[in-house]
Structure formats: structure tokens, C-alpha cells
Design a protein around this motif. Structure first.
Motif, PDB file in Angstrom:
ATOM      1  N   GLU A 225       0.825  -1.202   0.000  1.00 27.28           N
ATOM      2  CA  GLU A 225       0.000   0.000   0.000  1.00 27.28           C
ATOM      3  C   GLU A 225       0.862   1.255   0.000  1.00 27.28           C
ATOM      4  N   HIS A 226       1.972   1.219   0.779  1.00 27.22           N
ATOM      5  CA  HIS A 226       2.884   2.370   0.786  1.00 27.22           C
ATOM      6  C   HIS A 226       3.456   2.607  -0.613  1.00 27.22           C
ATOM      7  N   LYS A 227       3.890   1.535  -1.270  1.00 24.86           N
ATOM      8  CA  LYS A 227       4.477   1.677  -2.607  1.00 24.86           C
ATOM      9  C   LYS A 227       3.418   2.161  -3.609  1.00 24.86           C
ATOM     10  N   ARG A 228       2.235   1.603  -3.513  1.00 21.85           N
ATOM     11  CA  ARG A 228       1.144   1.987  -4.422  1.00 21.85           C
ATOM     12  C   ARG A 228       0.826   3.472  -4.292  1.00 21.85           C
ATOM     13  N   THR A 229       0.766   3.988  -3.059  1.00 23.49           N
ATOM     14  CA  THR A 229       0.476   5.402  -2.842  1.00 23.49           C
ATOM     15  C   THR A 229       1.588   6.277  -3.389  1.00 23.49           C
ATOM     16  N   GLY A 230       2.853   5.854  -3.158  1.00 22.30           N
ATOM     17  CA  GLY A 230       3.984   6.619  -3.697  1.00 22.30           C
ATOM     18  C   GLY A 230       3.944   6.694  -5.219  1.00 22.30           C
ATOM     19  N   ASP A 231       3.643   5.556  -5.868  1.00 27.42           N
ATOM     20  CA  ASP A 231       3.556   5.543  -7.332  1.00 27.42           C
ATOM     21  C   ASP A 231       2.440   6.460  -7.827  1.00 27.42           C
ATOM     22  N   LEU A 232       1.293   6.431  -7.140  1.00 24.74           N
ATOM     23  CA  LEU A 232       0.166   7.261  -7.561  1.00 24.74           C
ATOM     24  C   LEU A 232       0.474   8.748  -7.376  1.00 24.74           C
ATOM     25  N   LEU A 233       1.177   9.106  -6.312  1.00 24.18           N
ATOM     26  CA  LEU A 233       1.536  10.506  -6.097  1.00 24.18           C
ATOM     27  C   LEU A 233       2.425  11.005  -7.234  1.00 24.18           C
ATOM     28  N   LEU A 234       3.404  10.188  -7.627  1.00 23.59           N
ATOM     29  CA  LEU A 234       4.282  10.596  -8.726  1.00 23.59           C
ATOM     30  C   LEU A 234       3.514  10.674 -10.039  1.00 23.59           C
ATOM     31  N   ALA A 235       2.585   9.736 -10.237  1.00 22.72           N
ATOM     32  CA  ALA A 235       1.821   9.717 -11.493  1.00 22.72           C
ATOM     33  C   ALA A 235       0.843  10.890 -11.582  1.00 22.72           C
ATOM     34  N   ASN A 236       0.460  11.485 -10.426  1.00 24.56           N
ATOM     35  CA  ASN A 236      -0.534  12.564 -10.408  1.00 24.56           C
ATOM     36  C   ASN A 236       0.060  13.934 -10.075  1.00 24.56           C
ATOM     37  N   ILE A 237       1.388  14.067 -10.166  1.00 26.28           N
ATOM     38  CA  ILE A 237       2.016  15.339  -9.776  1.00 26.28           C
ATOM     39  C   ILE A 237       1.427  16.515 -10.561  1.00 26.28           C
ATOM     40  N   ALA A 238       1.181  16.320 -11.847  1.00 30.83           N
ATOM     41  CA  ALA A 238       0.704  17.438 -12.681  1.00 30.83           C
ATOM     42  C   ALA A 238      -0.779  17.712 -12.504  1.00 30.83           C
ATOM     43  N   ASN A 245      -3.998  19.369   4.085  1.00 35.84           N
ATOM     44  CA  ASN A 245      -3.313  18.077   4.198  1.00 35.84           C
ATOM     45  C   ASN A 245      -4.037  16.982   3.421  1.00 35.84           C
ATOM     46  N   LYS A 246      -4.928  17.373   2.517  1.00 37.26           N
ATOM     47  CA  LYS A 246      -5.627  16.402   1.675  1.00 37.26           C
ATOM     48  C   LYS A 246      -5.220  16.628   0.221  1.00 37.26           C
ATOM     49  N   VAL A 247      -5.146  15.538  -0.530  1.00 39.80           N
ATOM     50  CA  VAL A 247      -4.830  15.633  -1.948  1.00 39.80           C
ATOM     51  C   VAL A 247      -5.721  14.646  -2.699  1.00 39.80           C
ATOM     52  N   ARG A 248      -6.284  15.119  -3.821  1.00 40.04           N
ATOM     53  CA  ARG A 248      -7.154  14.285  -4.653  1.00 40.04           C
ATOM     54  C   ARG A 248      -6.356  13.842  -5.883  1.00 40.04           C
ATOM     55  N   ILE A 249      -6.291  12.529  -6.073  1.00 37.09           N
ATOM     56  CA  ILE A 249      -5.521  11.968  -7.182  1.00 37.09           C
ATOM     57  C   ILE A 249      -6.330  10.873  -7.858  1.00 37.09           C
ATOM     58  N   VAL A 250      -5.942  10.529  -9.082  1.00 34.04           N
ATOM     59  CA  VAL A 250      -6.589   9.452  -9.834  1.00 34.04           C
ATOM     60  C   VAL A 250      -5.923   8.131  -9.487  1.00 34.04           C
ATOM     61  N   ASP A 251      -6.743   7.137  -9.118  1.00 36.65           N
ATOM     62  CA  ASP A 251      -6.219   5.809  -8.784  1.00 36.65           C
ATOM     63  C   ASP A 251      -6.183   4.973 -10.047  1.00 36.65           C
ATOM     64  N   TYR A 252      -5.024   4.939 -10.703  1.00 41.36           N
ATOM     65  CA  TYR A 252      -4.885   4.208 -11.956  1.00 41.36           C
ATOM     66  C   TYR A 252      -4.871   2.695 -11.760  1.00 41.36           C
ATOM     67  N   TYR A 253      -4.710   2.250 -10.501  1.00 34.60           N
ATOM     68  CA  TYR A 253      -4.658   0.813 -10.240  1.00 34.60           C
ATOM     69  C   TYR A 253      -6.054   0.214 -10.097  1.00 34.60           C
ATOM     70  N   ALA A 254      -7.069   1.041  -9.844  1.00 33.20           N
ATOM     71  CA  ALA A 254      -8.427   0.544  -9.634  1.00 33.20           C
ATOM     72  C   ALA A 254      -9.212   0.576 -10.939  1.00 33.20           C
ATOM     73  N   ALA A 276       8.747   9.830   0.870  1.00 35.39           N
ATOM     74  CA  ALA A 276       8.482   9.355   2.237  1.00 35.39           C
ATOM     75  C   ALA A 276       7.713   8.039   2.208  1.00 35.39           C
ATOM     76  N   ARG A 277       6.747   7.927   1.251  1.00 36.04           N
ATOM     77  CA  ARG A 277       5.978   6.680   1.146  1.00 36.04           C
ATOM     78  C   ARG A 277       6.865   5.521   0.688  1.00 36.04           C
ATOM     79  N   PHE A 278       7.822   5.808  -0.185  1.00 39.74           N
ATOM     80  CA  PHE A 278       8.744   4.752  -0.617  1.00 39.74           C
ATOM     81  C   PHE A 278       9.652   4.314   0.536  1.00 39.74           C
ATOM     82  N   ARG A 279      10.049   5.289   1.368  1.00 43.41           N
ATOM     83  CA  ARG A 279      10.848   4.915   2.554  1.00 43.41           C
ATOM     84  C   ARG A 279      10.022   4.049   3.499  1.00 43.41           C
ATOM     85  N   GLN A 280       8.740   4.404   3.671  1.00 38.49           N
ATOM     86  CA  GLN A 280       7.859   3.577   4.499  1.00 38.49           C
ATOM     87  C   GLN A 280       7.722   2.174   3.902  1.00 38.49           C
ATOM     88  N   TYR A 281       7.649   2.131   2.575  1.00 39.65           N
ATOM     89  CA  TYR A 281       7.553   0.832   1.902  1.00 39.65           C
ATOM     90  C   TYR A 281       8.772  -0.037   2.215  1.00 39.65           C
TER      91      TYR A 281
END
Length: 472
Positions: A225-238, A245-254, A276-281
Motif C-alpha cells: 500500500e505504501h508503494k502503491r500510494t507513492g507511485d500514484l503521487l508521482l503519477a498525479n504530480i501534474a 493536508n488532503k490531496v485528490r488523485i486518480v487511482d490508476y490501479y483501480a 516518504a511513502r517509498f521509505r515507508q515501503y
């Protein structure tokens, strides 16, 4: 010991001990003594333990008593000082009470009395003078009645029920056997209780550790889950939409790529949050692997402890004292005969040195010694050297590790090769060197003569550099 039993014991003691001398005292515990009255193999045993007060003759070996005895306490020392060598002139039991009085007469015709109260909670021993004043008392902590006249404690309103039915014959032998069995059973039960407590405590500790590790696993979270969130954050940067402290992103895995909302640190950029999420992963993944292995180990250890507890229950059920004694003892370690330390190898006709880098350097003395050193002592990977165009000693640098020999050691050995040659007085001398495996002995050649199939050369000053090379 109820009154009926005690009356029979006193009758036996009157016949066995009267007019005998008070001898050596053995203290067997805080409130128990064995007293020697000169009976072979028999001693008067007194114990005023409130749980089991007793008085009778016990059969013991003197050496066993000596092993079991402890240093005399203050009361025991007072008994020895006041009664040693005194005659026992009378033994009596108080009517309707469990109090026995032993009267003594010393050589100075001084009378003293030992009062043994076998009265449960008030069980005690008193030493009295000729006027029945208390000289010493064993258990009474306050010692407030010293020099006061002895007064027996109040008798209980109801006598305890008989526990032991004595048969005909000497009561002491029966009591000795009965109490020996009783004491052994109590000792067995006490030891078994302590062992069971330790084993069950170990099982509880293992289970508590298991629970704590499982909680740690939950706290680290799901690595995926940590890795998945990190990947989604990078994929939704733009395209990400932030609100505090909230961010809305597209879940490409679902399925259907829905928009989801996740919490982030509002002081971090999305790139930093993803890092940080990758470090948690990484941390959660390592923790998951380590905790999983540790949980397996705990399962094994808990299983072993539970099996040992089952074995222990079987030992208790069978009352196997030998098995109980060995239950917690580790298996004996097989004795291994210590190897004698290897003595330094003795090589005749050889000088031995130690280089600055710790390499052993061997220098032959005469021609035959050179042959022996080169073709019998030296190993294929040892370094061999000799002065070029001059007779001289063979020099071998031992190389058991087969690693590259430091240049400093090679120079030190070459200087020795020049020193122990006919070029020792020259300013410079050429030294040939190679590995021992590149040497051979021509057929019929004179001692010390060798053939080199490969070698290198260096020029050094011939000397025995004692400041850098040490004889051994």
C-alpha cells in the motif's frame, strides 16, 4: 504430633537418653537441631517449625549430618555453651499439652532445663536456668522474656485430630520414616511448583512477544500500500488537487480509475511525500520479513515449551524424582580433548626472520641446507630468491595465504639474500626471485644448484636490517 504420639515418644526417650551426656549439636535448619547423646547412629531430632513441630530419635550417619548442617545460630551456641557435657537427668511431658521438658545437670551440679513447645504457631525451644528463668529462646523475636520465669502458652480449646496411627514398637523409627516421606513429598511438590512456574512464565513471555510483534507489524502498515500510494503521487504530480493536508488523485490501479483522496504532510511537496511513502515501503517490507521470521521462531520455541510442559506433567503424575532433578539440567556437553598447542616447526640449518609485514623469512646456511629448504620445506607458492652470479644462501618467504606479498617484505628478504652471499661487501647486489614452483633441480647437479624457468630481478643493498627484520 498429637499428645498420644508424643507420650509414646517421651516414654521411649526416657529409656534411651536418661543419664546420657549432651554432646555435639548439628543445626539442620533455622528451627531444627540434631543432638548427639552417644547413641550409635541415632540422634535426638527437634524441630519447632510451626507447620510441622516434631521430637523423636532419628537414624542418621554422622557424615550426612555434617554435610547437611549449617553454622549454629545464637540459640544453638547458647545450648552448646550451657549444656555440653551435662547429664540428662529427666524427661517429662506436660499433662494435656504438647510441651516436653528435658532436665540436665552439669559437672558443677548446676541444673538447667530445655523446654520444647510443639504447640503449632507457638512452637519454640526455651533454655531455662535452675530457677526456671528463661536464658535463651529460639523463635521469639522480641526476646522480651529473658530472665523472666517460663510460663507455658495457653492450651488450645480443641486438640487436633489424630493424623498418624502408630503401630506397636518404637515410635521414633515410625515417625522418622513417616516424616522423611512427608518431607520428600513436600520437597518434590515445592520443586515441581517452581519449575512449572518457570516454564509457564516462559510460555507467557513468548506469547506476549508474539502479540507485540504482531502489533509492530500492524504499525508498519502494508508495504504494498505504501508503494502503491507513492507511485500514484508521482503519477498525479501534474493533475493532483491539494487542499491543506488532503490531496485528490486518480487511482490508476483501480477499475475505472476513480478519484481518491489521501492525507499528506501539508509542508511537503508531492515528490517529497512520494519519497516518504517509498521509505515507508522499504521499512515496512524489511520489518515484515524480519517479523515473519521471528514469529516462526517464536512458534517453534512456544511449541517446544508446551511439549516440555506435557513431559513435566507426566513426571509429576508418576512422581519421578530422578526425572524431576534432570528436567531443567542441560544435556551434558561431550568432552573434547584439548589439542596440544602446535610447537614451532624446527628446521635445521636455517636462519628464521619475521618481516615488518609479519611474513616468515627462512635463510639457508650451507649448500645442503639450501637444497633441503628449497625442495623440502618451501611450498609451491612461497617466494624464493638468491644473489645473481654469486654463491650464497637460498632465501624463502613463506606465503601460506597465497596472497600478494608486500613489496617491503620482498626488499627485506632480498637484502638478506645479498647479505648471506659472497657479494655481502658490495654496495649493491642483483637478486633473482620467483615462486618456488618455477624451480627445478638438474639431475646430478651439486648441492645448492637449481634451474629457474621464470624469474625477476631487483638490485638492493646487502644487509641484515635489524631495525626492520627480527630473528625468531
Amino acid at each position: 504430633m498429637n499428645e498420644t504420639v508424643l507420650e509414646r515418644v517421651v516414654e521411649e526417650l526416657q529409656g534411651a537418653l536418661t543419664v546420657r551426656y549432651f554432646g555435639k549439636i548439628y543445626q539442620l535448619g533455622p528451627v531444627s537441631f540434631a543432638i548427639d547423646f552417644g547413641l550409635r547412629g541415632e540422634f535426638l531430632f527437634i524441630s519447632v517449625d510451626p507447620a510441622s513441630p516434631r521430637l523423636y530419635l532419628t537414624q542418621r550417619r554422622t557424615r550426612d549430618l555434617e554435610k547437611q548442617s549449617v553454622a549454629l545460630n545464637v540459640f544453638g551456641q547458647m545450648m552448646r555453651a550451657k549444656l555440653s557435657g551435662a547429664h540428662l537427668v529427666g524427661i517429662s511431658k506436660d499433662p494435656l499439652d504438647r510441651i516436653v521438658r528435658l532436665s540436665f545437670r552439669t559437672e558443677e551440679m548446676i541444673y538447667r532445663r530445655l523446654v520444647v513447645q510443639l504447640t503449632g504457631r507457638t512452637a519454640d525451644i526455651f533454655l531455662l536456668d535452675e530457677l526456671n528463668r528463661i536464658v535463651a529462646v529460639l523463635r521469639e523475636q522480641a526476646q522480651t522474656r529473658i530472665q523472666q520465669f517460663y510460663v507455658a502458652p495457653p492450651r488450645p480449646l480443641k486438640e487436633t485430630a489424630d493424623v498418624l496411627q502408630l503401630e506397636a514398637g518404637p515410635p521414633s523409627a515410625q515417625l522418622d520414616k513417616y516424616f522423611a516421606a512427608t518431607d520428600a513429598a513436600k520437597a518434590f511438590d515445592t520443586k515441581a511448583k517452581a519449575i512449572r512456574s518457570r516454564v509457564t512464565k516462559s510460555i507467557r513471555q513468548q506469547r506476549t512477544l508474539q502479540e507485540n510483534l504482531q502489533k509492530d507489524l500492524v504499525r508498519h502498515g502494508d508495504p504494498g500500500e505504501h508503494k502503491r500510494t507513492g507511485d500514484l503521487l508521482l503519477a498525479n504530480i501534474a493533475t493532483a488537487e491539494r487542499d491543506g493536508n488532503k490531496v485528490r488523485i486518480v487511482d490508476y490501479y483501480a477499475d475505472g480509475a476513480p478519484v481518491i483522496e489521501i492525507e499528506v504532510d501539508e509542508n511537503r511537496s508531492l515528490q517529497d511525500e512520494a519519497a516518504a511513502r517509498f521509505r515507508q515501503y522499504t521499512k515496512a517490507k524489511h520489518a515484515s520479513e524480519e517479523i515473519a521470521e521471528r514469529l516462526k521462531q517464536i512458534d517453534r520455541e512456544t511449541g517446544n515449551l508446551e511439549r516440555r510442559l506435557q513431559q513435566f506433567d507426566a513426571i509429576i503424575q508418576s512422581r519421578d524424582e530422578a526425572a524431576l532433578d534432570t528436567f531443567e539440567k542441560p544435556a551434558p556437553v561431550p568432552r573434547v580433548t584439548a589439542k596440544k598447542s602446535a610447537k614451532p616447526e624446527k628446521i635445521s640449518g636455517v636462519r628464521r626472520y619475521l618481516s615488518s609485514d609479519g611474513y616468515e623469512i627462512l635463510v639457508g646456511r650451507a649448500a645442503r641446507d639450501n637444497d633441503n629448504l628449497t625442495f623440502r620445506v618451501a611450498q609451491p607458492n612461497d617466494l624464493w630468491m638468491h644473489a645473481g652470479d654469486y654463491p650464497g644462501s637460498h632465501v624463502v618467504v613463506r606465503n601460506p595465504t597465497r596472497k600478494e606479498i608486500p613489496q617491503r617484505t620482498i626488499i627485506e628478504a632480498a637484502q638478506l639474500a645479498g647479505k648471506f652471499s659472497q657479494a655481502s661487501e658490495d654496495a649493491k647486489v642483483v637478486i633473482h626471485y620467483t615462486e618456488r614452483k618455477f624451480l627445478s633441480k638438474p639431475k646430478g647437479a651439486a648441492p645448492g644448484l637449481v634451474r629457474l624457468s621464470r624469474f625477476r630481478s631487483m638490485t638492493v643493498e646487502p644487509k641484515e636490517a635489524l631495525d626492520r627484520i627480527y630473528k625468531i
